[in-house]
Scaffold this active site. Sequence first.
Site, PDB file in Angstrom:
ATOM      1  NE  ARG A  79       1.728  -2.925   4.016  1.00 58.69           N
ATOM      2  CZ  ARG A  79       1.963  -2.102   5.007  1.00 58.69           C
ATOM      3  NH1 ARG A  79       3.209  -1.715   5.275  1.00 58.69           N
ATOM      4  NH2 ARG A  79       1.000  -1.607   5.750  1.00 58.69           N
ATOM      5  CE1 TYR A 207       0.062 -10.538   3.882  1.00 59.62           C
ATOM      6  CE2 TYR A 207       1.469  -8.646   3.445  1.00 59.62           C
ATOM      7  CZ  TYR A 207       0.228  -9.171   3.742  1.00 59.62           C
ATOM      8  OH  TYR A 207      -0.842  -8.334   3.879  1.00 59.62           O
ATOM      9  N   GLY A 208       1.805 -11.165   0.449  1.00 60.94           N
ATOM     10  CA  GLY A 208       1.277 -10.262  -0.576  1.00 60.94           C
ATOM     11  C   GLY A 208       1.964  -8.916  -0.717  1.00 60.94           C
ATOM     12  CE  LYS A 216      -0.370  -1.683   0.120  1.00 64.97           C
ATOM     13  NZ  LYS A 216      -1.380  -0.632   0.216  1.00 64.97           N
ATOM     14  CG  HIS A 236      -2.218   3.654   1.179  1.00 64.77           C
ATOM     15  ND1 HIS A 236      -1.972   3.406   2.507  1.00 64.77           N
ATOM     16  CD2 HIS A 236      -2.706   2.489   0.680  1.00 64.77           C
ATOM     17  CE1 HIS A 236      -2.289   2.163   2.795  1.00 64.77           C
ATOM     18  NE2 HIS A 236      -2.752   1.584   1.720  1.00 64.77           N
ATOM     19  CB  SER A 258      -2.509  -0.849   6.112  1.00 63.44           C
ATOM     20  OG  SER A 258      -1.567  -0.286   5.243  1.00 63.44           O
ATOM     21  CB  ALA A 259      -5.966  -3.100   8.418  1.00 56.58           C
ATOM     22  CB  CYS A 260      -7.933   2.378   8.683  1.00 55.78           C
ATOM     23  SG  CYS A 260      -6.663   2.274   9.953  1.00 55.78           S
ATOM     24  CG  ASP A 285      -4.527  -0.516  -1.127  1.00 55.45           C
ATOM     25  OD1 ASP A 285      -4.672   0.000  -0.010  1.00 55.45           O
ATOM     26  OD2 ASP A 285      -3.479  -1.110  -1.470  1.00 55.45           O
ATOM     27  CB  SER A 376      -6.503 -14.035   7.124  1.00 52.24           C
ATOM     28  OG  SER A 376      -7.613 -13.564   7.842  1.00 52.24           O
ATOM     29  NE  ARG A 377      -4.194  -8.111   4.076  1.00 52.31           N
ATOM     30  CZ  ARG A 377      -4.016  -6.811   3.808  1.00 52.31           C
ATOM     31  NH1 ARG A 377      -4.594  -6.277   2.757  1.00 52.31           N
ATOM     32  NH2 ARG A 377      -3.297  -6.057   4.589  1.00 52.31           N
TER      33      ARG A 377
HETATM   34  C1  OXD Z   1      -1.776  -2.556   3.024  1.00 51.58           C
HETATM   35  C2  OXD Z   1      -2.505  -3.326   1.996  1.00 51.58           C
HETATM   36  O1  OXD Z   1      -1.056  -3.159   3.837  1.00 51.58           O
HETATM   37  O2  OXD Z   1      -3.211  -2.696   1.206  1.00 51.58           O
HETATM   38  O3  OXD Z   1      -1.915  -1.333   3.039  1.00 51.58           O
HETATM   39  O4  OXD Z   1      -2.347  -4.547   1.908  1.00 51.58           O
HETATM   40 MN    MN Z   2      -3.116  -0.570   1.440  1.00 54.55          MN
END
Ligand code: OXD
Ligand code: MN
Length: 591
Positions: A79, A207-208, A216, A236, A258-260, A285, A376-377
Amino acid sequence: MTIDRKFGMAPGGFESVEKFVEKYRAICEPDQVFWCDGSEDEKKFLLQQAVSAGVLEPLNQDILPGCYYHRSNPNDVARVEQCTYICTPSREDAGPTNNWAAPRDMYEKLHGLLRSSMRGRTMYVVPYLMGPPGSPLRMVGIELTDSIYVVLNMRIMSRMGRVALEQLTGKGDFNRGVHCTLNLDPAQRFICHFPQDNAIISVGSGYGGNVLLGKKCLALRIGSSLGRQQGWLAEHMLLLSVESPTGDKTYVAAAFPSACGKTNFSMMIPPASFEGWKVKTIGDDIAWMRPGKDGRLWAINPEAGYFGVAPGTNFATNPNAMRSIQSDTIYTNVAVTPNGDVWWEGKDGPVPENLTDWKGNPWTPQSLEKAAHPNSRFTAPMQNNPALAPEVNHPDGVPISAIIFGGRRATTMPLVFQSFNWIHGVYLGATMASETTAAAAGELGKVRRDPMAMLPFCGYHMGDYFNHWLNIRRELNDPPRIFHVNWFRKGKDGSFLWPGYGENFRVLKWVIDRCRGRAPARETAIGWMPRFNEFDWQGLPFAKSQWDELMQYDAAEWRRELLWQEEFLLTVHDRLPKELIFQRELLISRL
Ligand code: OXD
Ligand code: MN
């Protein structure tokens, strides 16, 4: 070839969908317009197209049936908060934590970039539904995109196609989303939100988080803004249910940046010693929550899939995620083995001798760079999750008993504590901080304030947002209890003090027991805390000295923390609710 598919029926609001499509067809001038219906035949057709265009590579179908691989442009892997705008009529309404542009100027600039941008390309019309059909919180979006990768991801992440059009109301009440890849020049990358028009335009990225507009952009940025007007919350947050051995169910929402670890927490398997306890996932999410007629807070997951971070995911950290990504999954920017399997740092088993890395280069364990991009996802349908809660499809959602806020903090924040009440809980959320991760472009590991994990996602002024949280309390007779957690505290030697992952169930169980009046706690300056001997330690040897270090709140650290909280609160001071100023005063006097 022109593929111009329409639907046999004309659901309510369909005319305005056609008008919207026609407007952007005229601007973007695609060679063809493809209306998505969400069917299985269509999926097959689109996958073939994506493979022949080189957008997707089939993975080994014996190991990973229905799975495909995508490599994004190396300049486009996360992002981009610096390119994300909230275009409200007045700058003040977007607030100091968002980039702002005047709607008229931004539309002009974006329409300029979109002019003739799809010549030689297909414009896909993607109708999608966020939330279960029939839910009072559901929302329909139409995303126009020139990316077949976006279409196939939206198909997993939302209820896509005919089902969405069937939920349209006659008022033409849908989110208008436009995405165009352009030429991926970072200088022409803009993710723009127009809350007053319920519209989103995203250009220059593939990107996603920037382009799957339901996630988002709609579910959080536009959603939070609509939620404020309509009396609900777009957050979130993951959602889960915990079932006790006697069959009672408790529903919990948790906001981590994010990513936690939201995906891991939402799919957690309790340690073996907790026989009969079950955790089920509702969402990983995003949560939409509204006060119900019964005075409780009811939540739905608007999404239908998981767009999760691959690195670190394995059968020890998250077995349910691993099982969710064995089929019908799109992998982005992971590494690929010579036999068409996927790999990332932290996956199970030995490190393969030879890989193709996320940039398409040969990779060996001696390589200095990572094989998979840290962000990466995987994109996987929620139906794949063995722990999926059946309530995920309930239109009314689930009643929330606890809200947990948490950040990634090496110091200062203890493992868990409970707020004294709702206003104190809002203060805990409002002053949350966390180390930055690879989910967003920029410096990693830097602690920044991330109120309620919403800093990059709140579609309006953060001061108004805190006020909205306080107002929601007025609609609740039985508000959720609010907690703060930190799985990431480190000891003096730099190692984590808490094992995390499945062991987090011990914290979750304390939270639930508190909500149900089953657990005692100690009142401290920062909130209610469990005592060592009040925690459920069955099956985990854990030293009291380590617990003391994990749960400590240090006066010098908290003095620094308070000053730093103040620095953030000053940025939103013009609209900061007075309740939060009083909370700060109370905290200072308690400390
Ligand atoms: C983020 C996601 O970045 O969920 O929060 O992809
Ligand atoms: Mn998220």
